[in-house]
Motif scaffolding. Structure first.
Motif, PDB file in Angstrom:
ATOM      1  N   ASP A  81       3.250  31.470 -26.339  1.00 43.92           N
ATOM      2  CA  ASP A  81       4.205  30.828 -27.232  1.00 43.92           C
ATOM      3  C   ASP A  81       3.544  29.608 -27.844  1.00 43.92           C
ATOM      4  O   ASP A  81       2.360  29.362 -27.642  1.00 43.92           O
ATOM      5  N   GLY A  82       4.297  28.837 -28.609  1.00 42.13           N
ATOM      6  CA  GLY A  82       3.748  27.634 -29.220  1.00 42.13           C
ATOM      7  C   GLY A  82       4.001  27.589 -30.706  1.00 42.13           C
ATOM      8  O   GLY A  82       5.116  27.884 -31.164  1.00 42.13           O
ATOM      9  N   LEU A  83       2.991  27.218 -31.478  1.00 42.01           N
ATOM     10  CA  LEU A  83       3.127  27.069 -32.922  1.00 42.01           C
ATOM     11  C   LEU A  83       3.281  28.440 -33.561  1.00 42.01           C
ATOM     12  O   LEU A  83       2.381  29.289 -33.481  1.00 42.01           O
ATOM     13  N   ARG A 111       9.006  17.630 -37.730  1.00 46.63           N
ATOM     14  CA  ARG A 111       8.446  18.642 -36.846  1.00 46.63           C
ATOM     15  C   ARG A 111       9.472  19.041 -35.797  1.00 46.63           C
ATOM     16  O   ARG A 111       9.919  18.210 -35.006  1.00 46.63           O
ATOM     17  N   LEU A 112       9.831  20.328 -35.790  1.00 45.57           N
ATOM     18  CA  LEU A 112      10.842  20.844 -34.878  1.00 45.57           C
ATOM     19  C   LEU A 112      10.197  21.694 -33.797  1.00 45.57           C
ATOM     20  O   LEU A 112       9.419  22.602 -34.079  1.00 45.57           O
ATOM     21  N   MET A 113      10.562  21.402 -32.548  1.00 44.69           N
ATOM     22  CA  MET A 113      10.199  22.226 -31.399  1.00 44.69           C
ATOM     23  C   MET A 113      11.473  22.813 -30.817  1.00 44.69           C
ATOM     24  O   MET A 113      12.478  22.098 -30.653  1.00 44.69           O
ATOM     25  N   ILE A 114      11.449  24.090 -30.491  1.00 46.76           N
ATOM     26  CA  ILE A 114      12.590  24.767 -29.880  1.00 46.76           C
ATOM     27  C   ILE A 114      12.205  25.201 -28.477  1.00 46.76           C
ATOM     28  O   ILE A 114      11.204  25.905 -28.286  1.00 46.76           O
ATOM     29  N   LEU A 115      12.974  24.768 -27.485  1.00 44.25           N
ATOM     30  CA  LEU A 115      12.780  25.223 -26.110  1.00 44.25           C
ATOM     31  C   LEU A 115      13.791  26.322 -25.808  1.00 44.25           C
ATOM     32  O   LEU A 115      15.002  26.131 -25.974  1.00 44.25           O
ATOM     33  N   THR A 116      13.286  27.477 -25.401  1.00 46.96           N
ATOM     34  CA  THR A 116      14.131  28.589 -24.982  1.00 46.96           C
ATOM     35  C   THR A 116      13.838  28.896 -23.516  1.00 46.96           C
ATOM     36  O   THR A 116      12.844  28.419 -22.954  1.00 46.96           O
ATOM     37  N   LYS A 117      14.696  29.693 -22.889  1.00 47.98           N
ATOM     38  CA  LYS A 117      14.569  29.902 -21.449  1.00 47.98           C
ATOM     39  C   LYS A 117      13.408  30.823 -21.107  1.00 47.98           C
ATOM     40  O   LYS A 117      12.495  30.449 -20.397  1.00 47.98           O
ATOM     41  N   GLU A 118      13.434  32.065 -21.623  1.00 48.04           N
ATOM     42  CA  GLU A 118      12.481  33.085 -21.203  1.00 48.04           C
ATOM     43  C   GLU A 118      12.679  34.329 -22.060  1.00 48.04           C
ATOM     44  O   GLU A 118      13.592  34.384 -22.892  1.00 48.04           O
ATOM     45  N   LEU A 119      11.837  35.321 -21.832  1.00 51.42           N
ATOM     46  CA  LEU A 119      12.073  36.658 -22.363  1.00 51.42           C
ATOM     47  C   LEU A 119      12.695  37.495 -21.250  1.00 51.42           C
ATOM     48  O   LEU A 119      12.143  37.553 -20.147  1.00 51.42           O
ATOM     49  N   ASP A 120      13.823  38.125 -21.527  1.00 50.67           N
ATOM     50  CA  ASP A 120      14.465  38.936 -20.492  1.00 50.67           C
ATOM     51  C   ASP A 120      14.041  40.402 -20.622  1.00 50.67           C
ATOM     52  O   ASP A 120      14.854  41.318 -20.550  1.00 50.67           O
ATOM     53  N   PRO A 151       7.480  25.021 -40.492  1.00 60.31           N
ATOM     54  CA  PRO A 151       6.599  24.715 -39.352  1.00 60.31           C
ATOM     55  C   PRO A 151       7.435  24.458 -38.101  1.00 60.31           C
ATOM     56  O   PRO A 151       8.137  23.454 -38.008  1.00 60.31           O
ATOM     57  N   ILE A 152       7.364  25.377 -37.144  1.00 60.40           N
ATOM     58  CA  ILE A 152       8.199  25.318 -35.941  1.00 60.40           C
ATOM     59  C   ILE A 152       7.352  25.691 -34.725  1.00 60.40           C
ATOM     60  O   ILE A 152       6.535  26.613 -34.780  1.00 60.40           O
ATOM     61  N   VAL A 153       7.557  24.972 -33.638  1.00 61.46           N
ATOM     62  CA  VAL A 153       6.990  25.334 -32.337  1.00 61.46           C
ATOM     63  C   VAL A 153       8.118  25.879 -31.473  1.00 61.46           C
ATOM     64  O   VAL A 153       9.211  25.308 -31.441  1.00 61.46           O
ATOM     65  N   ARG A 154       7.864  26.991 -30.797  1.00 67.23           N
ATOM     66  CA  ARG A 154       8.844  27.519 -29.845  1.00 67.23           C
ATOM     67  C   ARG A 154       8.167  27.733 -28.511  1.00 67.23           C
ATOM     68  O   ARG A 154       7.114  28.363 -28.424  1.00 67.23           O
ATOM     69  N   ILE A 155       8.779  27.184 -27.464  1.00 61.03           N
ATOM     70  CA  ILE A 155       8.220  27.247 -26.117  1.00 61.03           C
ATOM     71  C   ILE A 155       9.235  27.879 -25.170  1.00 61.03           C
ATOM     72  O   ILE A 155      10.392  27.457 -25.112  1.00 61.03           O
ATOM     73  N   ASN A 156       8.796  28.885 -24.428  1.00 64.18           N
ATOM     74  CA  ASN A 156       9.602  29.429 -23.347  1.00 64.18           C
ATOM     75  C   ASN A 156       9.335  28.619 -22.085  1.00 64.18           C
ATOM     76  O   ASN A 156       8.180  28.490 -21.651  1.00 64.18           O
ATOM     77  N   CYS A 157      10.385  28.076 -21.492  1.00 63.99           N
ATOM     78  CA  CYS A 157      10.213  27.259 -20.288  1.00 63.99           C
ATOM     79  C   CYS A 157       9.769  28.099 -19.096  1.00 63.99           C
ATOM     80  O   CYS A 157       9.092  27.602 -18.199  1.00 63.99           O
TER      81      CYS A 157
END
Length: 256
Positions: A30-32, A62-71, A137-143
């Motif tokens: 994940d990431g950029l 600059r927006l970062m989105i934190l999501t839980k996981e991939l199910d 431009p978005i970063v998304r990270i799975n915790c």
């Protein structure tokens, strides 16, 4: 070193940590988010990597989105996700609730003109939202970066985040985001950031938390698939509180 180089090195260390903990080392990358052309790989519509690093470096917000996981049982590289339905027809939109909500929330947080709210009725245009999200431009990270086919409980998510706390902190701080949108987990993500990243993070209102030292706002939101609370209300309540934060914090965001 590029962000992608940093991400890959971090994933290697994440896998090493997982093996020490006797967990799967199949890491969801994940990431950029990639911002190149969309293509059909026979399974999904995906972005190719292109100019996302330059877009991020040049971004005023600059927006970062934190999501839980991939199910899902098998993870994949979410940096290439488009959010579109699995179809070789590259103009198709997604019918899933997850991406339309992410698109809506990202649009609202990143495009408030002159610190004024964009009402839900004007913001909720599927074509506009999809086009915006696929190019912003978005970063998304799975915790939680290992997938096992099951949705993790909040207790499991919290334990996982603690086990990888130093690595997750490193990834969160890697990009210099202005806004961190925490989706799901009932406050676990916000609490993690306060405990491990910026200890001066304080609540401004029900949705917004601010770190003066980092000049970063953390926005708490429901999981994108949450269906009990209405889509309009989830957006409107968040944007109302975000507007209140902006009015109270003229030094935000950081000028580059």
């Amino acid at each position: 070193m590029t962000y992608r180089d940093k991400e890959e090195k971090l994933f290697t260390r994440w896998g090493q940590r997982a093996r020490k903990l006797h967990e799967s080392d199949m890491i969801t990358k994940d990431g950029l988010l990639y911002r190149g052309e969309i293509w059909w790989d026979g399974i999904a519509q995906l972005h190719r990597s292109a100019n996302e690093e330059q877009l991020w470096n040049d971004a005023g917000m600059r927006l970062m989105i934190l999501t839980k996981e991939l199910d899902e049982e098998d993870g994949w590289d979410i940096r290439g996700e488009s959010g579109r339905v699995p179809s070789p027809r590259l103009t198709c939109r997604t019918a899933m609730r997850f991406f339309p909500n992410l698109e809506l929330w990202a649009y609202g947080l990143m495009t408030i003109p002159e610190r004024k709210v964009i009402p839900f009725g004007k913001a909720d245009n599927p074509t506009r939202l999809q086009g915006f999200y696929e190019n912003a431009p978005i970063v998304r990270i799975n915790c939680k970066k290992q997938s096992d086919g099951n949705a993790a409980s909040n207790a499991v998510l919290q334990r996982y985040m603690e086990n990888y706390a130093d690595l997750l902190k490193e990834q969160i701080t890697m990009y210099g985001a202005d806004v961190i949108l925490c989706t799901g987990g009932q406050g676990i993500m916000v609490d993690f950031i306060r405990k491990h990243v910026w200890s001066d993070l304080e609540a401004v209102n029900a949705h917004c938390y601010y770190s003066p030292s980092a000049n970063v706002v953390v926005v708490k939101q429901y999981h994108p698939c949450y269906s009990v609370y209405g889509r309009k209300d989830m957006y409107s309540d968040m944007i109302r509180d975000y507007q209140a934060f902006l009015k109270a914090t003229p030094q935000f965001p950081t000028q580059r």
